[in-house]
Write a protein that holds these residues in place. Structure first.
Motif, mmCIF file in Angstrom:
data_model
loop_
_atom_site.group_PDB
_atom_site.id
_atom_site.type_symbol
_atom_site.label_atom_id
_atom_site.label_comp_id
_atom_site.label_asym_id
_atom_site.label_seq_id
_atom_site.Cartn_x
_atom_site.Cartn_y
_atom_site.Cartn_z
ATOM 1 N N GLU A 22 -10.963 4.093 5.848
ATOM 2 C CA GLU A 22 -11.476 3.819 4.441
ATOM 3 C C GLU A 22 -10.295 2.617 3.822
ATOM 4 O O GLU A 22 -10.786 2.033 3.034
ATOM 5 N N VAL A 23 -9.068 2.814 4.240
ATOM 6 C CA VAL A 23 -8.182 1.849 3.588
ATOM 7 C C VAL A 23 -8.555 0.239 4.300
ATOM 8 O O VAL A 23 -8.664 -0.494 3.473
ATOM 9 N N GLU A 24 -8.855 0.324 5.296
ATOM 10 C CA GLU A 24 -9.193 -1.081 6.108
ATOM 11 C C GLU A 24 -10.707 -1.219 5.194
ATOM 12 O O GLU A 24 -10.870 -2.845 5.036
ATOM 13 N N LEU A 29 0.782 -1.374 -0.134
ATOM 14 C CA LEU A 29 0.138 0.018 0.066
ATOM 15 C C LEU A 29 0.972 1.272 0.054
ATOM 16 O O LEU A 29 2.086 1.266 0.503
ATOM 17 N N ARG A 30 0.330 2.332 -0.406
ATOM 18 C CA ARG A 30 1.037 3.613 -0.589
ATOM 19 C C ARG A 30 0.078 4.627 -0.055
ATOM 20 O O ARG A 30 -1.068 4.741 -0.580
ATOM 21 N N VAL A 31 0.324 5.334 0.987
ATOM 22 C CA VAL A 31 -0.411 6.587 1.561
ATOM 23 C C VAL A 31 0.452 7.545 1.803
ATOM 24 O O VAL A 31 1.680 7.688 1.730
ATOM 25 N N GLY A 32 0.091 8.892 1.658
ATOM 26 C CA GLY A 32 0.725 10.228 1.849
ATOM 27 C C GLY A 32 0.112 10.826 3.066
ATOM 28 O O GLY A 32 -0.795 10.503 3.741
ATOM 29 N N LEU A 33 0.996 11.888 3.495
ATOM 30 C CA LEU A 33 0.647 12.874 4.559
ATOM 31 C C LEU A 33 0.465 14.180 4.106
ATOM 32 O O LEU A 33 0.987 14.639 3.288
ATOM 33 N N LYS A 34 -0.606 14.763 4.861
ATOM 34 C CA LYS A 34 -0.928 16.233 4.164
ATOM 35 C C LYS A 34 -1.356 17.075 5.488
ATOM 36 O O LYS A 34 -1.712 16.695 6.508
ATOM 37 N N ALA A 35 -1.258 18.246 5.358
ATOM 38 C CA ALA A 35 -1.751 19.314 5.957
ATOM 39 C C ALA A 35 -3.355 19.581 5.963
ATOM 40 O O ALA A 35 -3.662 19.590 5.125
ATOM 41 N N ASN A 36 -3.847 19.724 7.144
ATOM 42 C CA ASN A 36 -5.260 19.901 7.177
ATOM 43 C C ASN A 36 -5.648 20.831 8.509
ATOM 44 O O ASN A 36 -5.660 20.222 9.626
ATOM 45 N N PHE A 80 -3.504 11.751 7.246
ATOM 46 C CA PHE A 80 -3.261 10.977 6.015
ATOM 47 C C PHE A 80 -4.018 11.113 4.679
ATOM 48 O O PHE A 80 -4.994 11.714 5.180
ATOM 49 N N THR A 81 -3.393 11.060 3.699
ATOM 50 C CA THR A 81 -4.347 11.629 2.572
ATOM 51 C C THR A 81 -5.577 10.695 2.156
ATOM 52 O O THR A 81 -6.407 11.252 1.686
ATOM 53 N N THR A 82 -5.306 9.396 2.750
ATOM 54 C CA THR A 82 -6.495 8.517 2.736
ATOM 55 C C THR A 82 -6.800 8.155 4.145
ATOM 56 O O THR A 82 -5.869 7.642 4.793
#
Length: 274
Positions: free
Chosen positions: A54-56, A35-42, A48-50
Motif C-alpha cells: 500500500e505504501v508503494e 516516510l514513517r511506518v510502525g511495527l505491530k503484533a498480529n 508493519f502497521t501499513t
C-alpha cells in the motif's frame, strides 16, 4: 527521490544510541524522515502497521496525481496579468504517457521498492523475541506439569524478565533509514507486556496450587480433629480410635507437617518474583 536512490546501510549495522532517553538507531532527527511506518503484533507475528504494498501504490499514485494536476496550469504571464493574448494561456499539457514522465515514474517506483526492501530487515531484528507473542500459551501448558520444582519456575520467570530487560535496553524505539523512519515503540511495549503476562500466568498457577494444597491440608487436619474428639460408645469404637491415634502419631502427623513445610517453602518464590 534521487536522494534516496542508492543502497542504504543495513539495519543490523547500526548500534543503539541514547537520544533524549529513548534508544534509537540510524541518522538522527525524525523530522528528516520522508516516510514513517510502525511495527505491530498480529496473530503471533510482527508486521508493519501499513502494508508495504500500500505504501508503494500510494506514493506512485501521488506522483501520477501530481503530473495530472499540471494540466491546465496557467502561464506565469497570465498569472501576473501580463498576457498579450497570443498563444494559449496555459502551459503545455503533461501526459502520463510521455517518455520522460514514464522514466520519472520508474525512478520513483524503483527507489520506493529499494527502500521498502530495506525495511523488511527490521522484522528480523525481532526474530529472537517474536515467541513472546504466543508465550502465554506455552507457560499455561507448562504450569499444568505438577512435577515442576521451585527452581523450574524461578528459571522460567528469570528468563522472561531477562528477555524483557533485553528488549528495553537493546531494541530501539525508532530506526531511521535514508527514506523511512520505523516506529518500534508499539511492538517493543507489546513484547514486554507479553513477557510480563507470561510471568503473571506462572505465578498465578503457583498461587492457585498453593491455595488448593493449603485448603486440602486444612481439611485433612479437621478430619483428624473430628476423629480425635469423637467419644467412643463401645469397646470396638475405642479400639478403632486407639488404632487411629497410633497411626496418626507414626505417619499421619509427619505427613501433614511435611505438607505444611512444603507449602511454606514455596511462598518466597511469589514474593521474590513480584
Amino acid at each position: 527521490f534521487r536522494r534516496f536512490d542508492h543502497e542504504g546501510r543495513s539495519i543490523t549495522s547500526w548500534a543503539s544510541t541514547e537520544v533524549e532517553g529513548k534508544p534509537s538507531t540510524g541518522p538522527q532527527g525524525s523530522d528528516e524522515a520522508f516516510l514513517r511506518v510502525g511495527l505491530k503484533a498480529n496473530d503471533g507475528d510482527i508486521m508493519f502497521t501499513t502494508p508495504l504494498e500500500e505504501v508503494e501504490d500510494s506514493l506512485v499514485r501521488t506522483f501520477r496525481d501530481f503530473v495530472v494536476s499540471l494540466r491546465g496550469l496557467q502561464r506565469p504571464d497570465v498569472k501576473l496579468g501580463r498576457w498579450s493574448g497570443q498563444g494559449q494561456p496555459t502551459l503545455w499539457e503533461v501526459s502520463l504517457d510521455e517518455v520522460h514522465v514514464k522514466k520519472a515514474e520508474e525512478v520513483v517506483a524503483s527507489t520506493i521498492r529499494r527502500n521498502l526492501k530495506e525495511l523488511v530487515q527490521a522484522l528480523h531484528l525481532y526474530d529472537e523475541f517474536k515467541h513472546l507473542l504466543v508465550e502465554n500459551v506455552r507457560v499455561k501448558k507448562l504450569s499444568e506439569d505438577t512435577a515442576l520444582t521451585r527452581e523450574d519456575y524461578m528459571r522460567e520467570v528469570n528468563q522472561l524478565r531477562a528477555t524483557q530487560a533485553t528488549i528495553r535496553t537493546r531494541c530501539a524505539s525508532e530506526i531511521r533509514l535514508q527514506m523511512v523512519l520505523i516506529d518500534c515503540s508499539e511492538i517493543n511495549d507489546t513484547l514486554c507486556q507479553k513477557a510480563e503476562e507470561a510471568v503473571k500466568t506462572l505465578l498465578e498457577a503457583v498461587l492457585r496450587n498453593l491455595l488448593s494444597r493449603n485448603d486440602q491440608l486444612c481439611k485433612s487436619f479437621k478430619m483428624v480433629v473430628n476423629q480425635m474428639v469423637k467419644k467412643p460408645t463401645s469397646e470396638m469404637e475405642l479400639v478403632d480410635l486407639e488404632a487411629h491415634v497410633e497411626e496418626f502419631r507414626s505417619t499421619g502427623l509427619s505427613q501433614l507437617l511435611a505438607e505444611f513445610v512444603s507449602i511454606r517453602e514455596w511462598l518466597p518464590l511469589l514474593f521474590e518474583c513480584e
